[in-house]
Design an enzyme around this catalytic site. Structure first.
Site, mmCIF file in Angstrom:
data_model
loop_
_atom_site.group_PDB
_atom_site.id
_atom_site.type_symbol
_atom_site.label_atom_id
_atom_site.label_comp_id
_atom_site.label_asym_id
_atom_site.label_seq_id
_atom_site.Cartn_x
_atom_site.Cartn_y
_atom_site.Cartn_z
ATOM 1 N N ASP A 294 0.868 -1.167 0.000
ATOM 2 C CA ASP A 294 0.000 0.000 0.000
ATOM 3 C C ASP A 294 0.916 1.231 0.000
ATOM 4 O O ASP A 294 2.125 1.108 0.236
ATOM 5 C CB ASP A 294 -0.882 -0.028 1.259
ATOM 6 C CG ASP A 294 -1.784 1.175 1.364
ATOM 7 O OD1 ASP A 294 -2.371 1.566 0.342
ATOM 8 O OD2 ASP A 294 -1.897 1.732 2.464
ATOM 9 N N ASP B 216 -0.329 5.131 0.947
ATOM 10 C CA ASP B 216 -0.650 6.134 1.962
ATOM 11 C C ASP B 216 -0.820 5.503 3.336
ATOM 12 O O ASP B 216 -1.601 4.572 3.512
ATOM 13 C CB ASP B 216 -1.916 6.877 1.563
ATOM 14 C CG ASP B 216 -1.688 7.733 0.335
ATOM 15 O OD1 ASP B 216 -0.816 8.611 0.390
ATOM 16 O OD2 ASP B 216 -2.366 7.508 -0.689
#
Length: 219
Positions: free
Chosen positions: A13, A15
């Site tokens: 991922d 953020d």
């Protein structure tokens, strides 16, 4: 005991995991809404973590009450953080060291994010780490965002990796659920929202803490 299966690819991922962006965004939205006298709570914002732009917008619009109020608060956020196309969020601890070690092992890496593909590339270029990733997959490229597995499945296809041999790194509940549904093992590194989810391989405090596990996880 931790699972001893070996993995051949890593999918991250962005953020809240690679970039310290979620906390910056939350503080800006809470401060801006307070200035307008609109009660946006921390819990309201945390609902948006790990969700795509459309779902996040719909939640914030619901809480703020109208399109005009949403746009007014958003303008204050932009005044604080700058336009989205110019923001630079700092790397979280351990990112460079971990990516260098995976590169040394020639482990293919990809990004699967709720952010749009072009913005993923811009943010990672701004902090000098885009070259570590063989592919990126964004929420604008799939029909449904996390917790749907589509963005993780797309990232795996782009690096020609079988999902069951991918190790996903996530900070959010929606993201971890998406990776698990895609058939991947998940390492959780929580950020501002503590995931309530079973099935993670391990929960660690930072990406720096991942490093001692590499010999047991990757070919």
């Amino acid at each position: 005991m931790l699972e001893r299966k070996m993995y051949s690819a890593a999918i991250f991922d962005m953020d809240g995991l690679l970039l310290d962006s979620e906390r910056c965004l939350m503080n800006a939205w809470l401060s801006a809404s307070l200035e307008y006298g609109i009660p946006l709570s921390e819990q309201d914002f945390l609902y948006t973590v790990g969700r795509n732009a459309k779902e996040s917008y719909e939640k914030l619009l619901q809480v703020l009450g109208s399109e005009n109020d949403y746009r007014a608060v958003q303008r204050l956020v932009f005044d604080t953080l700058g336009p989205e196309s110019e923001r630079v969020f700092p790397l979280k601890p351990g990112v460079i060291e971990l990516l260098n070690l995976l590169s040394d092992r020639r482990i293919p890496c990809a990004v699967a994010s709720s952010t749009h593909n072009e913005e993923i590339r811009r943010r990672l270029t701004a902090v000098g780490v885009l070259h570590f990733f063989s592919a990126v997959a964004g929420s604008d490229e799939v029909a449904r965002g996390k917790p749907d597995p589509a963005v993780y499945e797309l990232a795996a296809r782009r690096i020609n990796a079988e999902p069951s041999f991918c190790l996903a790194f996530e900070d959010s509940e929606n993201g971890a659920t998406a990776a698990l549904r895609a058939g991947m093992a998940v390492v959780l590194v929580p950020d501002i929202k503590a995931p309530q989810i079973a099935g993670a391989l391990v929960i660690l405090p930072s990406l720096s803490a991942v490093i001692p596990y590499l010999d047991g996880w990757f070919f």
